[in-house]
Scaffold this motif. Structure first.
Motif, mmCIF file in Angstrom:
data_model
loop_
_atom_site.group_PDB
_atom_site.id
_atom_site.type_symbol
_atom_site.label_atom_id
_atom_site.label_comp_id
_atom_site.label_asym_id
_atom_site.label_seq_id
_atom_site.Cartn_x
_atom_site.Cartn_y
_atom_site.Cartn_z
ATOM 1 N N TYR A 82 -16.814 96.977 -1.788
ATOM 2 C CA TYR A 82 -18.134 97.284 -0.966
ATOM 3 C C TYR A 82 -18.524 97.861 0.387
ATOM 4 N N GLY A 83 -16.542 97.979 1.040
ATOM 5 C CA GLY A 83 -16.529 97.955 2.489
ATOM 6 C C GLY A 83 -16.588 96.100 3.423
ATOM 7 N N ILE A 84 -16.629 95.349 2.765
ATOM 8 C CA ILE A 84 -16.142 94.115 3.797
ATOM 9 C C ILE A 84 -14.983 93.914 3.999
ATOM 10 N N TYR A 96 -18.524 80.126 3.318
ATOM 11 C CA TYR A 96 -19.123 80.879 2.797
ATOM 12 C C TYR A 96 -19.357 81.930 2.525
ATOM 13 N N PRO A 97 -19.894 82.388 1.015
ATOM 14 C CA PRO A 97 -19.513 84.010 1.214
ATOM 15 C C PRO A 97 -19.772 85.408 1.877
ATOM 16 N N LYS A 98 -19.222 86.147 1.795
ATOM 17 C CA LYS A 98 -19.585 87.542 2.411
ATOM 18 C C LYS A 98 -20.823 88.300 1.670
ATOM 19 N N MET A 99 -22.060 88.427 2.233
ATOM 20 C CA MET A 99 -22.576 89.411 1.473
ATOM 21 C C MET A 99 -22.233 91.033 1.503
ATOM 22 N N ALA A 100 -23.160 91.758 0.492
ATOM 23 C CA ALA A 100 -22.365 93.460 1.056
ATOM 24 C C ALA A 100 -23.521 94.159 0.673
ATOM 25 N N ALA A 101 -23.691 95.285 1.348
ATOM 26 C CA ALA A 101 -24.988 96.036 1.282
ATOM 27 C C ALA A 101 -26.109 96.129 1.140
ATOM 28 N N ASN A 102 -26.155 95.396 -0.858
ATOM 29 C CA ASN A 102 -27.308 95.349 -1.668
ATOM 30 C C ASN A 102 -27.403 93.941 -1.397
ATOM 31 N N SER A 108 -12.964 86.554 -1.778
ATOM 32 C CA SER A 108 -11.862 86.399 -2.595
ATOM 33 C C SER A 108 -10.799 85.914 -1.630
ATOM 34 N N THR A 109 -9.638 86.201 -1.869
ATOM 35 C CA THR A 109 -8.657 86.227 -1.113
ATOM 36 C C THR A 109 -8.197 87.220 -0.060
ATOM 37 N N ASN A 110 -8.840 88.097 0.304
ATOM 38 C CA ASN A 110 -8.432 89.180 0.789
ATOM 39 C C ASN A 110 -9.494 88.107 2.037
ATOM 40 N N PHE A 255 -19.553 101.269 -2.907
ATOM 41 C CA PHE A 255 -19.669 101.086 -4.267
ATOM 42 C C PHE A 255 -21.515 99.961 -4.402
ATOM 43 N N ALA A 256 -22.055 99.475 -3.195
ATOM 44 C CA ALA A 256 -23.018 98.882 -3.138
ATOM 45 C C ALA A 256 -24.505 100.510 -3.856
ATOM 46 N N ALA A 257 -23.762 101.614 -3.314
ATOM 47 C CA ALA A 257 -25.004 102.723 -4.085
ATOM 48 C C ALA A 257 -24.968 103.127 -5.680
ATOM 49 N N VAL A 258 -23.909 102.695 -6.104
ATOM 50 C CA VAL A 258 -23.211 102.900 -7.437
ATOM 51 C C VAL A 258 -24.492 102.295 -8.299
#
Length: 277
Positions: A82-84, A96-102, A108-110, A255-258
């Motif tokens: 998701y490019g995060i 706070y979780p990160k938010m994807a473009a969609n 995630s641990t990353n 992948f948010a665009a898929v």
């Protein structure tokens, strides 16, 4: 460790009027999650994270609020898809979780490491503890669906998720190969042993379309997933073709665009998943 937990779970099963102990943990006070869906596989290399992301995208496109808990602690890939990038923020209330473009919320641990390429070299109990913290310490807010992307196999993390989180059901991901019967059955049997409903099976890399004539080509051989699913009494929720565009989107962080229409039946099954009381 996992073997001991399985034994303790078996010994805790009720007989007669005995009540089974509840090992479920409490979600964060600022979270309100309606459905928790586990995405599992009996082995690696079947594209489970891609299926998880496709399902999350599908439900988001239908107007549901959606999150992904990346429980593949030592091999996380969801943020990259998701490019995060960057670290998740936190305060006295939690993380706070990160938010994807969609709009999909992701943890995630990353998102906790100084460098996303740093290896996670932790023992099983530590990994299991982190998975729990992603539920208790993360502020998910109001979610209709939280997808849990699990590592392959039947080890510590799936056991922790099944015992600790109120999972509504699992979707098993596989691919066409000689060992598919054993791989699917292992995942199915673990879910049944833990009293988790199996919503169905998604077969990834099922076929590819000839770029010239459109004919279906089966690089891994003809699929046998329908007969296996019939034996287990569960539906096949999708057969996903090999699509280079999905890989490109993942590598590019787009992948948010898929919109993977091959899992439309899985989306129907998710809408039918029982709402927790």
């Amino acid at each position: 460790m996992a073997e001991e937990n399985v034994k303790s779970t078996e010994s805790a099963r009720p007989s007669g009027d005995e009540q089974k102990p509840d090992f479920h943990i409490e979600e964060n006070a600022f979270s309100n999650i309606d459905h928790i869906i586990g995405i599992v596989s009996g082995k690696g290399g079947v594209g489970k994270s891609m299926v998880t992301a496709s399902l999350a995208n599908a439900m988001t496109l239908q107007g549901f609020s959606t999150g992904i808990l990346d429980a593949d602690i030592t091999g996380p890939s969801i943020p990259k898809m998701y490019g995060i990038k960057g670290s998740a923020e936190s305060d006295g209330n939690g993380i706070y979780p990160k938010m994807a473009a969609n709009g999909i919320e992701i943890m995630s641990t990353n998102l906790l490491l100084p460098n996303e390429e740093d290896p996670v070299i932790w023992r099983g109990p530590v990994i299991a503890g982190v998975v729990k913290q992603f539920y208790t310490d993360v502020i998910w807010g109001q979610l209709d669906y939280l997808f849990v992307d699990m590592p392959p196999g039947t080890g510590d993390v799936p056991l922790t998720v099944f015992q600790s989180l109120p999972v509504d059901g699992v979707i098993i991901v596989t691919s066409p190969q000689d060992l598919v019967r054993m791989i699917v059955t292992k995942a199915y049997n673990m879910a049944k042993m833990m009293n988790i409903p199996v919503l169905g099976i998604v077969e990834n890399y099922s076929y590819m379309n000839c770029p010239h004539c459109g004919e279906k080509i089966y690089p891994f051989g003809e699929s046998h997933i329908d007969e296996i699913a019939k034996e287990l009494g569960v539906p096949v929720l999708g057969k996903i073709p090999m699509n280079p565009e999905y890989a490109k989107a993942s590598d590019a962080g787009d992948f948010a665009a898929v919109n993977n229409t091959s899992i439309d039946e899985a989306a129907v099954a998710l809408r039918s998943a029982g709402k927790k009381a």
